[in-house]
Write an enzyme that holds these catalytic residues in place. Sequence first.
Site, PDB file in Angstrom:
ATOM      1  CG  HIS A 141      -2.118   1.210   1.265  1.00 35.65           C
ATOM      2  ND1 HIS A 141      -2.320   2.172   1.217  1.00 35.65           N
ATOM      3  CD2 HIS A 141      -3.266   0.443   0.237  1.00 35.65           C
ATOM      4  CE1 HIS A 141      -3.514   2.520   0.827  1.00 35.65           C
ATOM      5  NE2 HIS A 141      -4.393   1.683   1.074  1.00 35.65           N
ATOM      6  CG  HIS A 142       1.826   5.472  -2.783  1.00 39.29           C
ATOM      7  ND1 HIS A 142       2.899   5.656  -2.036  1.00 39.29           N
ATOM      8  CD2 HIS A 142       1.889   5.288  -3.914  1.00 39.29           C
ATOM      9  CE1 HIS A 142       3.279   6.379  -2.908  1.00 39.29           C
ATOM     10  NE2 HIS A 142       3.607   6.432  -4.195  1.00 39.29           N
ATOM     11  CB  SER A 143      -0.870   4.403   3.313  1.00 41.27           C
ATOM     12  OG  SER A 143      -0.292   3.052   3.745  1.00 41.27           O
TER      13      SER A 143
END
Length: 541
Positions: A141-143
């Site tokens: 996930h880009h988070s």
Amino acid sequence: MDKMQHLSAIDSAFLHLETAEMPMHVGSLHRYQLPNDYKGNWYEDIKAHMAQRLHLAPVFTRKLALMPFDLANPVWIEDDDIDLDYHVRHVVLPQPGTMQQLEALAARLHSSLLDRSRPLWEFYVIEGLADGTMGFYGKVHHSAIDGQAGVALGKAMLDLSPVPRAVKPPRLRRHHQYQLGVAELLGASLTNTLRQVRSFGSLLWPLAKAAVGSVRESWAERRSRTAEESAAIKAAGRTLFKLAPPTPFNVPITNQRAFASLSLPLDEAKRIGKQHGASVNDVVLWLCSTALRHYLREAGELPAKTLVAGVPISLRAEGDTSMNNQVTMSLVDLASQEADPVKRLHAIIDATSSLKHQLGTFSALIPTDLPSLGAPWLLSGLVALYGRSRLADRIRITNVAISNVPGSPLPLYLAGAKMLDYLPVSIVIHGVALNITVQSYMGQLCFGLLACRRAVPDVHEITTQMQRAFELLRELPVPGGAARAQSLPAPAATKPRPKRTAVTKAAARKPAKAKPVAKKVRPKLRVVAAAPAKTPRRQRA
């Protein structure tokens, strides 16, 4: 070690902006070559390999804890029960096992959301390729990471030799159940919001001073322009605030994805770029601009104004390998309306030079964290409005996302197998249905093109145009008339060469003479606040 770690405003934005149509994870696709005498089970070997290295990167062992009522950004907490059979999976391609089938599988896997109740990563071991290599697809996930943090994550997993390095086991910790209570979460949220307000407030005065200095410099530059320069800028339509032109990429997207890849020689791109005073990043932007120009022109969809690229800019300090996002977004004109390929390249060089100048002034002052109270509600509502309305067709900040991430020049190995390529798989969002991400690896520029399949069903045609653009790059006349014909391989008789423009034909007949260069005016670029990259043809079913 802290029991919880707050997500920054940028990190959490990738969570709040995520919808079923717009997953916000990034990934990569690889082919691996097993040793000739290998007799084992690579899938089982990878699970054992990962079990020994989970502690080397926090992204593998932390999961989300959401705030009550989504009042503020969530926090990361440790998960001491990692199910590797869930996170590492096994897939077999159908016959005949082509590269295009591998790309289609990666596109399908990339379209599904990650389970937020677990650490936000998944790996897939893929068998069945006709050439005998093993496929590997992973997404995170880009988070949790940006492009540079992804490179650091790879260093934790990968080795520089076929024999995996010895890894020190994790320090034994007390295993106890720790349930975060509502009161504790709310208290942590309030404390973190106050810290964010103080941090943002400390930047206001330096930001104001930098803005005033930039305005003064802009006015001084405007006063020094000649009448011809001012007329040229007006004719080009350069303004500080403008919308990107309409293209087939600027539409609301679905959750269907299409993926295509391409590898080009890095050393040759560097050499040709150096002859023209261009960086590798300039060459990448020129290749994308040239390919998209021909792709859109063939369909009669090339706009009269230049395409605008959203280019992520890293704010990460040198040596910083923390697993988070430190990135902002800048807008670069691709000069796609310029028919002359040499003038197009020079326009891109001027644009990126201006960008570097602006970032030198503002990069240290761009905030990477903002007060988060109420952010989940606000961002989720805005993305739903933008995607379900026609705003994506009308409010066009950028046409395409283009990112260039430097990678390893040396071969890398995973559980004894050699990585052959590193194909990035990024993100598309409402209004930007095409993302072109480049990762350098082992002397290659590895291009990964991700698109909404409904908006860009023929994404492989863009990679074909990109290959033709590289052939055209080889033919560009070198400044000063230096002959390059002897260093270029002779074209195959059966393959038609790309069409030359009048400029390149003239240059082939007669070496160019050095001419006095008029003062160039750097086009003004717009630097916008940190936002997902991020990493957008015709509407077809």
